[in-house]
Design a protein around this motif. Sequence first.
Motif, PDB file in Angstrom:
ATOM      1  N   ILE A 183      -6.044  -7.118  -3.424  1.00 41.22           N
ATOM      2  CA  ILE A 183      -6.309  -8.094  -2.369  1.00 41.22           C
ATOM      3  C   ILE A 183      -5.051  -8.914  -2.124  1.00 41.22           C
ATOM      4  O   ILE A 183      -4.458  -9.472  -3.063  1.00 41.22           O
TER       5      ILE A 183
ATOM      6  N   SER B  86     -16.043   3.378   2.863  1.00 39.06           N
ATOM      7  CA  SER B  86     -15.377   2.462   3.795  1.00 39.06           C
ATOM      8  C   SER B  86     -15.007   3.253   5.041  1.00 39.06           C
ATOM      9  O   SER B  86     -13.892   3.765   5.170  1.00 39.06           O
TER      10      SER B  86
ATOM     11  N   GLY C 197      -5.164  -7.814  -8.209  1.00 36.47           N
ATOM     12  CA  GLY C 197      -5.313  -6.376  -8.244  1.00 36.47           C
ATOM     13  C   GLY C 197      -5.845  -5.816  -9.542  1.00 36.47           C
ATOM     14  O   GLY C 197      -5.680  -6.400 -10.613  1.00 36.47           O
TER      15      GLY C 197
ATOM     16  N   TYR D 181     -11.801   2.403   7.127  1.00 33.81           N
ATOM     17  CA  TYR D 181     -10.600   2.108   6.365  1.00 33.81           C
ATOM     18  C   TYR D 181      -9.730   3.350   6.222  1.00 33.81           C
ATOM     19  O   TYR D 181     -10.227   4.441   5.934  1.00 33.81           O
TER      20      TYR D 181
ATOM     21  N   HIS E 182       0.824  -1.205   0.000  1.00 36.13           N
ATOM     22  CA  HIS E 182       0.000   0.000   0.000  1.00 36.13           C
ATOM     23  C   HIS E 182       0.861   1.258   0.000  1.00 36.13           C
ATOM     24  O   HIS E 182       0.573   2.235  -0.707  1.00 36.13           O
TER      25      HIS E 182
ATOM     26  N   ARG F 244      -7.972  -1.365  -6.431  1.00 43.28           N
ATOM     27  CA  ARG F 244      -8.327  -2.369  -5.427  1.00 43.28           C
ATOM     28  C   ARG F 244      -7.343  -3.528  -5.522  1.00 43.28           C
ATOM     29  O   ARG F 244      -7.194  -4.135  -6.588  1.00 43.28           O
TER      30      ARG F 244
ATOM     31  N   HIS G 211      -7.420   0.973  -2.226  1.00 45.57           N
ATOM     32  CA  HIS G 211      -7.674   0.035  -1.141  1.00 45.57           C
ATOM     33  C   HIS G 211      -6.764  -1.182  -1.327  1.00 45.57           C
ATOM     34  O   HIS G 211      -6.759  -1.785  -2.398  1.00 45.57           O
TER      35      HIS G 211
ATOM     36  N   SER H  45     -18.627   5.333  -5.710  1.00 45.22           N
ATOM     37  CA  SER H  45     -17.628   4.663  -4.883  1.00 45.22           C
ATOM     38  C   SER H  45     -18.255   4.206  -3.577  1.00 45.22           C
ATOM     39  O   SER H  45     -19.067   4.920  -2.985  1.00 45.22           O
TER      40      SER H  45
ATOM     41  N   ASP I  56     -14.238  -1.142 -11.816  1.00 43.32           N
ATOM     42  CA  ASP I  56     -13.711   0.195 -11.588  1.00 43.32           C
ATOM     43  C   ASP I  56     -14.751   1.187 -12.083  1.00 43.32           C
ATOM     44  O   ASP I  56     -15.846   0.795 -12.480  1.00 43.32           O
TER      45      ASP I  56
ATOM     46  N   ARG J 265      -6.335  -4.660   0.742  1.00 45.24           N
ATOM     47  CA  ARG J 265      -6.952  -5.396   1.840  1.00 45.24           C
ATOM     48  C   ARG J 265      -6.342  -6.784   1.984  1.00 45.24           C
ATOM     49  O   ARG J 265      -5.943  -7.397   0.994  1.00 45.24           O
TER      50      ARG J 265
ATOM     51  N   LYS K 113     -10.115   5.944  -5.417  1.00 48.26           N
ATOM     52  CA  LYS K 113      -9.422   5.660  -4.156  1.00 48.26           C
ATOM     53  C   LYS K 113      -8.437   4.506  -4.331  1.00 48.26           C
ATOM     54  O   LYS K 113      -8.401   3.849  -5.375  1.00 48.26           O
TER      55      LYS K 113
ATOM     56  N   PHE L 171     -10.093   4.788 -10.968  1.00 51.81           N
ATOM     57  CA  PHE L 171     -10.518   4.645  -9.581  1.00 51.81           C
ATOM     58  C   PHE L 171     -10.457   6.000  -8.898  1.00 51.81           C
ATOM     59  O   PHE L 171      -9.677   6.878  -9.285  1.00 51.81           O
TER      60      PHE L 171
END
Length: 329
Positions: A39, A303, A47, A306, A26, A37, A90, A300, A226, A92, A88, A86
Amino acid sequence: MKPYRVLLYYNYTPIPNPEAYREIHHLYCLENNLLGRIIVAPEGLNGTVSGLAEDCERYMQWLENDPIFVGSNFDFKVEAHEKHAFAKLHVRVKEEIVNSDLPVNPRVKTGKHLEPAAFKEMLKNDPDVVLVDMRSNYEHAVGKFKGAITFDMETLRELPEHVQEIEHLKDKKIITYCTGGIKCEKASAYLLERGFENVYQLHGGIIKYGLEEGGEDFEGKCYVFDNRVTTEVNQINPKVISKCYICDTDCDKMVNCANPTCNEHVPICADCLVKMEGACSEECKSHPRKRPYNPDGYYSKQSDNYTPEFGFKSRQKTEVDYSNFRLEV
């Protein structure tokens, strides 16, 4: 020339410390102006990110040179875009890089990979081929391969409930496909576990097929995760297969309902979008929580727990050892 790129990738390579890797990954994205995004899971990485072309190129090199992934294949799908796809970033940590709960390990057994050219050739010349879409119902509603079998499922977790629908095709050559290939790694493995013998998968999915082979016989548009919502795939024989949820005219404009308590994924034509202020029904249009009309039809997710630096506040903070990670390319 469009200045931005949208990257879609996955890699089933075990990550020894997902929490630590999440943090360093990140931080790298923040410092290199990447949004999207991603993961991170014990089984690997998944991703979709966007950024300027040079930032995306540097990011791909960084991943490929990471000691965790050296010797593996990311197989990036790269699309040009005029801006960030996007709003943002994230990153995760999850149990799986694609939600499935299927009792399979694609590193041990999975369907035979078909590159786009081989996939196209097999479709044209082999009468025993059956295409099976492994995506969710709202995805294949707006676009799918001509003649493909689809399942009315919300997530891949529901695949075991639908396998009986193709049990009679066990003597055929089954080719699974999805957006970028990640779902098929597990879905094709599951079909093998269920006794299907000739199981293939479109390597790189719909996106790679469109980029390399022009997307012939993919009807409609491809749903993406997206703020584009959908993307063009077929440059050879395109066809609209979906209809406006409100007026039933031909329409491939996929949107999220402006009412966040509904948030339904449906096709809505431009005229109805304006008339309904982005909502999918009169009830949603008058809902007190309806979001302001967005002609793009994308909203969007919020969160609240987050933050970019620490992930979800609800997750207990653990001591992180950064000694095995690096930021430089």
